[in-house]
Motif scaffolding. Structure first.
Motif, PDB file in Angstrom:
ATOM      1  N   LYS A 190      10.592  -1.673   7.552  1.00 36.70           N
ATOM      2  CA  LYS A 190      10.254  -0.533   6.684  1.00 36.70           C
ATOM      3  C   LYS A 190       8.832  -0.060   6.974  1.00 36.70           C
ATOM      4  O   LYS A 190       8.570   1.138   7.052  1.00 36.70           O
ATOM      5  N   LEU A 191       7.924  -1.001   7.154  1.00 37.72           N
ATOM      6  CA  LEU A 191       6.542  -0.649   7.492  1.00 37.72           C
ATOM      7  C   LEU A 191       6.508   0.122   8.808  1.00 37.72           C
ATOM      8  O   LEU A 191       5.827   1.148   8.920  1.00 37.72           O
ATOM      9  N   ALA A 192       7.255  -0.335   9.799  1.00 30.15           N
ATOM     10  CA  ALA A 192       7.291   0.357  11.097  1.00 30.15           C
ATOM     11  C   ALA A 192       7.846   1.766  10.931  1.00 30.15           C
ATOM     12  O   ALA A 192       7.325   2.725  11.522  1.00 30.15           O
ATOM     13  N   ALA A 193       8.877   1.922  10.113  1.00 33.17           N
ATOM     14  CA  ALA A 193       9.460   3.249   9.878  1.00 33.17           C
ATOM     15  C   ALA A 193       8.459   4.158   9.164  1.00 33.17           C
ATOM     16  O   ALA A 193       8.305   5.337   9.513  1.00 33.17           O
ATOM     17  N   ASP A 194       7.776   3.626   8.161  1.00 34.88           N
ATOM     18  CA  ASP A 194       6.794   4.425   7.423  1.00 34.88           C
ATOM     19  C   ASP A 194       5.626   4.841   8.317  1.00 34.88           C
ATOM     20  O   ASP A 194       5.186   5.991   8.285  1.00 34.88           O
ATOM     21  N   ALA A 195       5.143   3.905   9.132  1.00 29.86           N
ATOM     22  CA  ALA A 195       4.035   4.233  10.043  1.00 29.86           C
ATOM     23  C   ALA A 195       4.516   5.235  11.099  1.00 29.86           C
ATOM     24  O   ALA A 195       3.784   6.162  11.453  1.00 29.86           O
ATOM     25  N   GLY A 196       5.740   5.072  11.550  1.00 29.04           N
ATOM     26  CA  GLY A 196       6.300   5.986  12.543  1.00 29.04           C
ATOM     27  C   GLY A 196       6.469   7.392  12.024  1.00 29.04           C
ATOM     28  O   GLY A 196       6.405   8.356  12.789  1.00 29.04           O
ATOM     29  N   SER A 197       6.650   7.528  10.708  1.00 31.86           N
ATOM     30  CA  SER A 197       6.801   8.854  10.108  1.00 31.86           C
ATOM     31  C   SER A 197       5.455   9.571   9.988  1.00 31.86           C
ATOM     32  O   SER A 197       5.418  10.764   9.703  1.00 31.86           O
ATOM     33  N   GLY A 198       4.372   8.823  10.172  1.00 34.30           N
ATOM     34  CA  GLY A 198       3.041   9.415  10.053  1.00 34.30           C
ATOM     35  C   GLY A 198       2.497   9.432   8.643  1.00 34.30           C
ATOM     36  O   GLY A 198       1.365   9.850   8.408  1.00 34.30           O
ATOM     37  N   ASN A 199       3.269   8.953   7.665  1.00 35.35           N
ATOM     38  CA  ASN A 199       2.825   8.919   6.275  1.00 35.35           C
ATOM     39  C   ASN A 199       2.080   7.605   6.046  1.00 35.35           C
ATOM     40  O   ASN A 199       2.663   6.595   5.656  1.00 35.35           O
ATOM     41  N   LEU A 200       0.769   7.629   6.280  1.00 34.20           N
ATOM     42  CA  LEU A 200      -0.020   6.405   6.217  1.00 34.20           C
ATOM     43  C   LEU A 200      -0.216   5.899   4.798  1.00 34.20           C
ATOM     44  O   LEU A 200      -0.409   4.702   4.594  1.00 34.20           O
ATOM     45  N   GLN A 201      -0.146   6.775   3.804  1.00 36.84           N
ATOM     46  CA  GLN A 201      -0.226   6.295   2.421  1.00 36.84           C
ATOM     47  C   GLN A 201       1.008   5.460   2.087  1.00 36.84           C
ATOM     48  O   GLN A 201       0.904   4.382   1.505  1.00 36.84           O
ATOM     49  N   LYS A 202       2.161   5.938   2.483  1.00 33.76           N
ATOM     50  CA  LYS A 202       3.398   5.198   2.264  1.00 33.76           C
ATOM     51  C   LYS A 202       3.376   3.910   3.094  1.00 33.76           C
ATOM     52  O   LYS A 202       3.779   2.844   2.631  1.00 33.76           O
ATOM     53  N   ALA A 203       2.886   4.004   4.322  1.00 29.44           N
ATOM     54  CA  ALA A 203       2.798   2.828   5.189  1.00 29.44           C
ATOM     55  C   ALA A 203       1.867   1.774   4.591  1.00 29.44           C
ATOM     56  O   ALA A 203       2.131   0.580   4.694  1.00 29.44           O
ATOM     57  N   SER A 204       0.795   2.213   3.947  1.00 23.06           N
ATOM     58  CA  SER A 204      -0.141   1.241   3.361  1.00 23.06           C
ATOM     59  C   SER A 204       0.515   0.462   2.231  1.00 23.06           C
ATOM     60  O   SER A 204       0.247  -0.729   2.046  1.00 23.06           O
ATOM     61  N   LEU A 205       1.400   1.094   1.486  1.00 16.21           N
ATOM     62  CA  LEU A 205       2.130   0.384   0.434  1.00 16.21           C
ATOM     63  C   LEU A 205       3.103  -0.616   1.055  1.00 16.21           C
ATOM     64  O   LEU A 205       3.246  -1.751   0.565  1.00 16.21           O
ATOM     65  N   SER A 206       3.747  -0.220   2.138  1.00 16.81           N
ATOM     66  CA  SER A 206       4.657  -1.132   2.839  1.00 16.81           C
ATOM     67  C   SER A 206       3.879  -2.298   3.468  1.00 16.81           C
ATOM     68  O   SER A 206       4.360  -3.427   3.510  1.00 16.81           O
ATOM     69  N   TYR A 207       2.686  -2.025   3.919  1.00 12.25           N
ATOM     70  CA  TYR A 207       1.811  -3.062   4.477  1.00 12.25           C
ATOM     71  C   TYR A 207       1.568  -4.145   3.427  1.00 12.25           C
ATOM     72  O   TYR A 207       1.647  -5.345   3.714  1.00 12.25           O
ATOM     73  N   GLY A 208       1.287  -3.704   2.209  1.00 15.59           N
ATOM     74  CA  GLY A 208       1.077  -4.654   1.116  1.00 15.59           C
ATOM     75  C   GLY A 208       2.317  -5.492   0.844  1.00 15.59           C
ATOM     76  O   GLY A 208       2.217  -6.687   0.554  1.00 15.59           O
ATOM     77  N   LYS A 209       3.493  -4.886   0.957  1.00 18.41           N
ATOM     78  CA  LYS A 209       4.750  -5.621   0.739  1.00 18.41           C
ATOM     79  C   LYS A 209       4.966  -6.672   1.830  1.00 18.41           C
ATOM     80  O   LYS A 209       5.467  -7.770   1.555  1.00 18.41           O
ATOM     81  N   VAL A 210       4.588  -6.349   3.069  1.00 17.68           N
ATOM     82  CA  VAL A 210       4.699  -7.330   4.154  1.00 17.68           C
ATOM     83  C   VAL A 210       3.733  -8.477   3.894  1.00 17.68           C
ATOM     84  O   VAL A 210       4.095  -9.655   3.995  1.00 17.68           O
ATOM     85  N   LEU A 211       2.518  -8.157   3.534  1.00 14.32           N
ATOM     86  CA  LEU A 211       1.519  -9.181   3.255  1.00 14.32           C
ATOM     87  C   LEU A 211       1.977 -10.076   2.099  1.00 14.32           C
ATOM     88  O   LEU A 211       1.812 -11.297   2.142  1.00 14.32           O
ATOM     89  N   GLU A 212       2.579  -9.476   1.092  1.00 14.46           N
ATOM     90  CA  GLU A 212       3.104 -10.248  -0.035  1.00 14.46           C
ATOM     91  C   GLU A 212       4.134 -11.270   0.459  1.00 14.46           C
ATOM     92  O   GLU A 212       4.141 -12.431   0.024  1.00 14.46           O
ATOM     93  N   ALA A 213       5.006 -10.864   1.379  1.00 12.45           N
ATOM     94  CA  ALA A 213       6.010 -11.774   1.936  1.00 12.45           C
ATOM     95  C   ALA A 213       5.344 -12.896   2.735  1.00 12.45           C
ATOM     96  O   ALA A 213       5.776 -14.053   2.665  1.00 12.45           O
ATOM     97  N   CYS A 214       4.292 -12.574   3.478  1.00 13.23           N
ATOM     98  CA  CYS A 214       3.556 -13.593   4.243  1.00 13.23           C
ATOM     99  C   CYS A 214       2.991 -14.655   3.310  1.00 13.23           C
ATOM    100  O   CYS A 214       3.187 -15.863   3.523  1.00 13.23           O
ATOM    101  N   VAL A 215       2.277 -14.212   2.314  1.00 10.07           N
ATOM    102  CA  VAL A 215       1.602 -15.123   1.396  1.00 10.07           C
ATOM    103  C   VAL A 215       2.610 -15.990   0.657  1.00 10.07           C
ATOM    104  O   VAL A 215       2.431 -17.197   0.509  1.00 10.07           O
ATOM    105  N   SER A 216       3.699 -15.390   0.202  1.00  6.86           N
ATOM    106  CA  SER A 216       4.730 -16.122  -0.530  1.00  6.86           C
ATOM    107  C   SER A 216       5.343 -17.223   0.338  1.00  6.86           C
ATOM    108  O   SER A 216       5.520 -18.365  -0.098  1.00  6.86           O
ATOM    109  N   CYS A 217       5.689 -16.873   1.570  1.00  2.55           N
ATOM    110  CA  CYS A 217       6.316 -17.835   2.474  1.00  2.55           C
ATOM    111  C   CYS A 217       5.333 -18.957   2.821  1.00  2.55           C
ATOM    112  O   CYS A 217       5.694 -20.132   2.811  1.00  2.55           O
TER     113      CYS A 217
END
Length: 148
Positions: free
Chosen positions: A115-142
């Motif tokens: 999802k982060l790759a798709a958001d960054a690929g769309s050029g919407n960096l604000q949306k991508a930054s939110l997805s970035y946080g979701k990826v980081l959340e998964a990293c920390v949790s795991c």
């Protein structure tokens, strides 16, 4: 506070965590012996390399988004998904008996990265930054559950 400044503030906090916290988890470690899963040192080395590549791509992606470089953001987001190839066979460092939960965490991590790759690929960096946080959340949790 305007919305752009709010997104930037949230992103900077998340990015600082991404650079500091996960980096500490990828240093040398001792792998406990277990009867549940036979650990292959070469496989563990490949796992560490994969996660190191992912960490580098996350750091570079964070910088690209902060500097509003859409081209670099897209490139580094693609590197995230590429870095995960082969991860589905990885085993956790601890709580090895919970391997099915570990694999489910990996699948969530993979989906969030896509999802982060798709958001960054769309050029919407604000949306991508939110997805970035979701990826980081998964990293920390795991890492909290399965990392030494």
């Amino acid at each position: 506070m305007n919305i752009s400044l709010a997104y930037t503030s949230v992103f900077l906090v998340v990015a600082s965590l991404a650079i500091g916290f996960p980096a500490a988890a990828h240093g040398p470690s001792v792998h406990p012996d277990t009867a549940t899963v036979v650990r292959d040192e070469n496989a563990m080395k490949a796992q560490h390399e994969r996660m190191g590549n992912f960490e580098e791509a996350m750091t570079a992606l964070g910088k690209a988004m902060i500097h509003e470089d859409k081209s670099d953001a897209e490139k580094h987001a693609r590197q995230l998904t590429e870095a995960l190839r082969g991860h589905e066979k990885d085993v956790p460092h601890k709580n090895v008996s919970r391997i099915k939960e570990f694999q489910a965490s990996y699948e969530e991590f993979r989906k969030r990265s896509a999802k982060l790759a798709a958001d960054a690929g769309s050029g919407n960096l604000q949306k991508a930054s939110l997805s970035y946080g979701k990826v980081l959340e998964a990293c920390v949790s795991c890492h909290a559950k399965f990392r030494d």
